[in-house]
Design a protein around this motif. Structure first.
Motif, PDB file in Angstrom:
ATOM      1  N   LYS A 243       0.836  -1.205   0.000  1.00 32.88           N
ATOM      2  CA  LYS A 243       0.000   0.000   0.000  1.00 32.88           C
ATOM      3  C   LYS A 243       0.871   1.257   0.000  1.00 32.88           C
ATOM      4  N   ILE A 244       1.969   1.219   0.770  1.00 34.05           N
ATOM      5  CA  ILE A 244       2.894   2.358   0.809  1.00 34.05           C
ATOM      6  C   ILE A 244       3.533   2.547  -0.565  1.00 34.05           C
ATOM      7  N   THR A 245       3.926   1.428  -1.194  1.00 33.84           N
ATOM      8  CA  THR A 245       4.510   1.482  -2.538  1.00 33.84           C
ATOM      9  C   THR A 245       3.533   2.129  -3.515  1.00 33.84           C
ATOM     10  N   PHE A 246       2.264   1.749  -3.425  1.00 33.31           N
ATOM     11  CA  PHE A 246       1.236   2.296  -4.305  1.00 33.31           C
ATOM     12  C   PHE A 246       1.105   3.809  -4.112  1.00 33.31           C
ATOM     13  N   VAL A 247       1.099   4.276  -2.858  1.00 29.32           N
ATOM     14  CA  VAL A 247       0.968   5.704  -2.555  1.00 29.32           C
ATOM     15  C   VAL A 247       2.144   6.489  -3.138  1.00 29.32           C
ATOM     16  N   PHE A 248       3.366   5.956  -2.959  1.00 29.33           N
ATOM     17  CA  PHE A 248       4.558   6.637  -3.479  1.00 29.33           C
ATOM     18  C   PHE A 248       4.529   6.671  -5.012  1.00 29.33           C
TER      19      PHE A 248
ATOM     20  N   GLY B 225       9.238   4.168  -2.917  1.00 24.32           N
ATOM     21  CA  GLY B 225       8.053   3.349  -2.661  1.00 24.32           C
ATOM     22  C   GLY B 225       8.318   1.871  -2.907  1.00 24.32           C
ATOM     23  N   ILE B 226       9.017   1.584  -3.992  1.00 28.23           N
ATOM     24  CA  ILE B 226       9.348   0.196  -4.318  1.00 28.23           C
ATOM     25  C   ILE B 226      10.217  -0.424  -3.230  1.00 28.23           C
ATOM     26  N   ALA B 227      11.083   0.390  -2.623  1.00 26.99           N
ATOM     27  CA  ALA B 227      11.998  -0.101  -1.582  1.00 26.99           C
ATOM     28  C   ALA B 227      11.234  -0.704  -0.402  1.00 26.99           C
ATOM     29  N   PHE B 228      10.059  -0.162  -0.075  1.00 24.41           N
ATOM     30  CA  PHE B 228       9.259  -0.696   1.031  1.00 24.41           C
ATOM     31  C   PHE B 228       8.832  -2.138   0.749  1.00 24.41           C
ATOM     32  N   THR B 229       8.319  -2.367  -0.483  1.00 24.07           N
ATOM     33  CA  THR B 229       7.895  -3.722  -0.852  1.00 24.07           C
ATOM     34  C   THR B 229       9.093  -4.661  -0.935  1.00 24.07           C
ATOM     35  N   MET B 230      10.210  -4.188  -1.488  1.00 22.92           N
ATOM     36  CA  MET B 230      11.405  -5.025  -1.583  1.00 22.92           C
ATOM     37  C   MET B 230      11.904  -5.419  -0.195  1.00 22.92           C
ATOM     38  N   TYR B 231      11.888  -4.461   0.739  1.00 24.61           N
ATOM     39  CA  TYR B 231      12.325  -4.754   2.114  1.00 24.61           C
ATOM     40  C   TYR B 231      11.429  -5.817   2.737  1.00 24.61           C
ATOM     41  N   GLU B 232      10.113  -5.679   2.516  1.00 22.99           N
ATOM     42  CA  GLU B 232       9.174  -6.665   3.054  1.00 22.99           C
ATOM     43  C   GLU B 232       9.425  -8.051   2.462  1.00 22.99           C
ATOM     44  N   GLN B 233       9.677  -8.091   1.152  1.00 22.19           N
ATOM     45  CA  GLN B 233       9.884  -9.370   0.493  1.00 22.19           C
ATOM     46  C   GLN B 233      11.214 -10.014   0.892  1.00 22.19           C
ATOM     47  N   ILE B 234      12.239  -9.175   1.113  1.00 23.07           N
ATOM     48  CA  ILE B 234      13.528  -9.705   1.573  1.00 23.07           C
ATOM     49  C   ILE B 234      13.369 -10.339   2.950  1.00 23.07           C
ATOM     50  N   LYS B 235      12.555  -9.711   3.814  1.00 30.13           N
ATOM     51  CA  LYS B 235      12.304 -10.295   5.136  1.00 30.13           C
ATOM     52  C   LYS B 235      11.610 -11.651   5.007  1.00 30.13           C
ATOM     53  N   LEU B 236      10.709 -11.772   4.035  1.00 31.99           N
ATOM     54  CA  LEU B 236      10.031 -13.043   3.802  1.00 31.99           C
ATOM     55  C   LEU B 236      11.016 -14.113   3.334  1.00 31.99           C
ATOM     56  N   ILE B 237      11.967 -13.704   2.482  1.00 34.33           N
ATOM     57  CA  ILE B 237      12.991 -14.645   2.006  1.00 34.33           C
ATOM     58  C   ILE B 237      13.833 -15.145   3.165  1.00 34.33           C
ATOM     59  N   ILE B 238      14.247 -14.219   4.038  1.00 29.06           N
ATOM     60  CA  ILE B 238      15.067 -14.598   5.193  1.00 29.06           C
ATOM     61  C   ILE B 238      14.304 -15.540   6.103  1.00 29.06           C
ATOM     62  N   LYS B 239      13.009 -15.227   6.306  1.00 29.50           N
ATOM     63  CA  LYS B 239      12.149 -16.074   7.141  1.00 29.50           C
ATOM     64  C   LYS B 239      12.006 -17.453   6.524  1.00 29.50           C
TER      65      LYS B 239
END
Length: 297
Positions: free
Chosen positions: A128-133, A277-291
């Motif tokens: 959602k943050i990515t979309f707003v940016f 904005g894209i960085a927010f989604t990438m950060y979230e996805q990187i956390k998912l990869i680590i998890k």
């Protein structure tokens, strides 16, 4: 190399391929962009047809011809991907590589919106943050330059709608691509004959070995798509979301470094806002990869 690593590598190579295709289309810069588009359609159908026949999938092609609804869906997908390819080729050959790059930066965001509206999918907080940016970046570009990025929006929308139609198309990637392009081949052949008769085709523009660039259109179209579809089945979908940004980033860099396109301050600010904005989604996805990696360990 394990299954996940090989899948990620295949998807990565596909996006690198797509990102560098601007250099290939520029080799055909003196040829009419609509002519190039239809050559891409014709030779993609030829290349995929040969590949499917050699892999023993002729029966799957016959099955599609027996299903009227499936044929109509293939035709609609063919129209959408043709529009996407056409606008992209025009952008590259007319000196608007940065607009093409922006279109593919926006496209994942448009896909997210369509998923939310059409398929009732829920966006994460980061998305959602990515979309707003992204919307802020586009709005800034519109207000500061007084121009609307038409090419970028058409590229993003056409591919997003294409993807939505593909969700209901129960065909494997190779068969689907062949049928989509085959549906457009009659139009492509008619335009090719018309263009050559009017002197706006490739004859007189290309010479000798450069004519091989035309059948190469089909190869450079089909190979990355096949690599993507092979790899994406082996990795989590969110991982492909991160790798996705390799392509428009490479397009952006080729526009600046190879085609020397001017990047004015307003466009740079708009791109920067979208990247943040894209960085927010990438950060979230990187956390998912680590998890996900920790779970596997």
């Amino acid at each position: 190399m394990d299954l996940k690593s090989s899948g990620a590598f295949s998807v990565f190579i596909a996006y690198v391929f797509w990102g560098l295709l601007t250099l290939f289309w520029n080799l055909l810069g003196d040829v009419n962009s609509v002519y190039i588009l239809f050559q891409r359609v014709i030779w993609s159908a030829v290349f995929m047809g040969i590949l499917l026949l050699l892999s023993g999938k002729a029966e799957k092609i016959k099955a599609v011809f027996k299903d009227g609804k499936m044929l109509i869906r293939c035709f609609v997908c063919g129209i959408l991907i043709t529009v996407n390819w056409g606008v992209y080729i025009y952008a590259v050959t007319s000196g608007h590589v940065l607009d093409a790059s922006l279109g593919y930066f926006i496209e994942p965001i448009v896909v997210g919106m369509m998923g939310m509206i059409l398929f009732k999918e829920k966006l994460s907080k980061a998305e959602k943050i990515t979309f707003v940016f992204a919307m802020a970046g586009l709005l800034y570009m519109l207000l500061s330059t007084g121009t609307f990025p038409v090419l970028s929006i058409v590229i993003a929308l056409s591919f997003a709608v294409y993807g939505a139609f593909k969700k209901s198309l129960a065909l494997e990637a190779g068969v689907s691509l062949f049928m989509e392009t085959l549906c457009i081949v009659p139009i492509a052949l008619l335009f090719t004959l018309f263009a050559e008769s009017k002197g706006i085709g490739a004859i007189g523009v290309l010479h000798g070995w450069s004519f091989l660039l035309l059948p190469a259109c089909g190869i450079v179209t089909s190979i990355p798509l096949l690599l993507f579809n092979i790899g994406v089945k082996k990795i989590p979908y969110y991982l492909s979301g991160i790798i996705m940004y390799v392509s428009p980033t490479l397009q952006f860099l080729t526009g600046i470094l190879f085609f020397k396109e001017a990047l004015d301050t307003n466009r740079l600010i708009a791109f920067a806002v979208i990247w943040i904005g894209i960085a927010f989604t990438m950060y979230e996805q990187i956390k998912l990869i680590i998890k996900d990696t920790k779970k596997e360990a």
